[in-house]
Design a protein around this motif. Structure first.
Motif, PDB file in Angstrom:
ATOM      1  N   HIS A  25       0.832  -1.204   0.000  1.00  0.00           N
ATOM      2  CA  HIS A  25       0.000   0.000   0.000  1.00  0.00           C
ATOM      3  C   HIS A  25       0.870   1.260   0.000  1.00  0.00           C
ATOM      4  O   HIS A  25       0.629   2.200  -0.776  1.00  0.00           O
ATOM      5  CB  HIS A  25      -0.910  -0.015   1.232  1.00  0.00           C
ATOM      6  N   LEU A  26       1.877   1.287   0.860  1.00  0.00           N
ATOM      7  CA  LEU A  26       2.757   2.455   0.945  1.00  0.00           C
ATOM      8  C   LEU A  26       3.581   2.611  -0.326  1.00  0.00           C
ATOM      9  O   LEU A  26       3.766   3.731  -0.824  1.00  0.00           O
ATOM     10  CB  LEU A  26       3.671   2.331   2.166  1.00  0.00           C
ATOM     11  N   ALA A  83       1.675   4.172  -2.927  1.00  0.00           N
ATOM     12  CA  ALA A  83       1.423   5.586  -2.642  1.00  0.00           C
ATOM     13  C   ALA A  83       2.675   6.444  -2.824  1.00  0.00           C
ATOM     14  O   ALA A  83       2.643   7.645  -2.552  1.00  0.00           O
ATOM     15  CB  ALA A  83       0.894   5.739  -1.215  1.00  0.00           C
ATOM     16  N   ILE A 134       5.671   5.961  -1.268  1.00  0.00           N
ATOM     17  CA  ILE A 134       6.590   5.947  -0.134  1.00  0.00           C
ATOM     18  C   ILE A 134       7.679   4.910  -0.444  1.00  0.00           C
ATOM     19  O   ILE A 134       7.361   3.771  -0.817  1.00  0.00           O
ATOM     20  CB  ILE A 134       5.865   5.584   1.171  1.00  0.00           C
ATOM     21  N   ARG A 150       4.988  11.733   5.849  1.00  0.00           N
ATOM     22  CA  ARG A 150       4.340  11.332   4.601  1.00  0.00           C
ATOM     23  C   ARG A 150       3.849   9.887   4.685  1.00  0.00           C
ATOM     24  O   ARG A 150       2.773   9.552   4.174  1.00  0.00           O
ATOM     25  CB  ARG A 150       5.307  11.511   3.428  1.00  0.00           C
ATOM     26  N   ALA A 160       0.014   8.637   4.283  1.00  0.00           N
ATOM     27  CA  ALA A 160      -0.279   7.657   3.232  1.00  0.00           C
ATOM     28  C   ALA A 160      -0.980   6.430   3.786  1.00  0.00           C
ATOM     29  O   ALA A 160      -1.710   5.739   3.056  1.00  0.00           O
ATOM     30  CB  ALA A 160       1.009   7.245   2.522  1.00  0.00           C
TER      31      ALA A 160
END
Length: 320
Positions: A74-75, A78, A80, A130, A134
């Motif tokens: 997921h990160l 996004a 990251i 961040r 996120a």
């Protein structure tokens, strides 16, 4: 990241082929750490050599692991910079090697900055904020498994191994943290997925540029302030004494706040959560030191380091 389970070249090769990552060229055990078995693995595909980390999970169950692996994915999606778990043709990112749950992630570029300057702390603070933002829409739930309930369970186990003065400090701090967690300010703290173990050796840099965070296998849903406190207690102290380093701490906090300002409740509980971060790692290091497991590359960390950090946080409360 010690080696508890020996993985043969042939076994790792089977996994790389199943994941369609190419032909395995090199497999090396990773020293350091105490939770999982880790190997560096390099595989060649279409004439390109790609680098990965193979992890076998020694304590976490197959039921717990999807939270960590899909959080990382997921990160990564996004933007990251975290390791991205590699899926099989069905999209599954949790695999089995030598009868253990396992994962393969891409290896981040750079190296850990073990003697950070304020500029490195600022880069960490920026990316940590961040990462917190996120993770707000991540739809899986799992508590921080090394949070307050675990502290309450583990302290009675390690107390018999301590000198009287240490035992008194441990009991007193645990009581303080239970009291803090029962208050209204604590209930108001912003929460979400946190790394919970973002030490200097879990981040990578190329020069002053942060290239990513890794080792998310202590992650869970907890207060964002706890995550900040864990970082401050490792990145922003004088290592020999455990004392707070104001210049580094302010660099980290100011960069974090430029992305996500702290709330009133967070400002009120900064000193208490710094103590919580120190207590968590003192307890876990006491546990690992006095009740170790066997591994072919196992180097338990010195628990007295976080005892010193905790004493400094109690004696010299700090807030930004």
């Amino acid at each position: 990241m010690a080696v508890f389970t020996e993985v043969s070249f042939e076994e790792a090769q089977k996994l790389m082929r199943r994941l369609r990552l190419g032909e395995l060229q090199d497999l090396r055990g990773i020293e350091g750490g105490i939770e999982n078995t880790n190997y560096f693995a390099s595989a060649e595909q279409d004439g390109v050599l790609n680098h990965y980390v193979l992890t076998l999970f020694e304590r976490l169950s197959a039921q717990q692991l999807p939270f960590y692996l899909y959080l990382m994915k997921h990160l990564a999606q996004a933007g990251i910079p975290v390791p991205d778990p590699q899926g099989d043709p069905n999209g599954d990112v949790l695999h089995t090697v030598c009868g253990k749950p396992a994962a393969v992630v891409n290896r981040l570029a750079g190296k850990s900055q073990l003697a950070p300057e304020p500029v490195h702390c600022a880069a960490l603070g920026d990316m940590l904020a961040r990462m917190h933002l996120a993770g707000r829409d991540y739809d899986r739930e799992q508590p921080n498994l090394r949070g307050l309930p675990w502290w309450n369970e583990t302290v009675p186990v390690v107390l018999p191994h301590l000198a009287a003065e240490q035992a008194d400090l441990l009991r007193a701090e645990l009581a303080f943290q239970n009291h803090t967690a029962s208050g209204s300010d604590y209930a108001a703290l912003p929460r979400g997925p946190v790394h919970a173990d973002l030490f200097r050796d879990n981040a990578m840099f190329e020069g002053e540029r942060l290239t990513g965070f890794f080792d998310f296998y202590f992650a869970g849903v907890d207060t964002w302030l706890f995550d900040v406190a864990v970082c401050l207690n490792d990145w922003c102290i004088d290592w020999p004494t455990g004392r707070h380093d104001d210049a580094k701490a302010r660099a980290l906090v100011q960069a974090y706040e430029a992305v996500r300002p702290f709330t009133a409740a967070e400002r009120a509980l900064f000193p208490a959560l710094l103590r919580a971060g120190a207590l968590r790692f003192w307890i876990s290091r006491l546990w690992d030191f006095h009740l170790p497991r066997e591994a072919s590359m196992l180097k338990p960390h010195d628990p007295t380091h976080f005892e010193r950090v905790l004493r400094d946080r109690v004696q010299r409360p700090w807030r930004p």
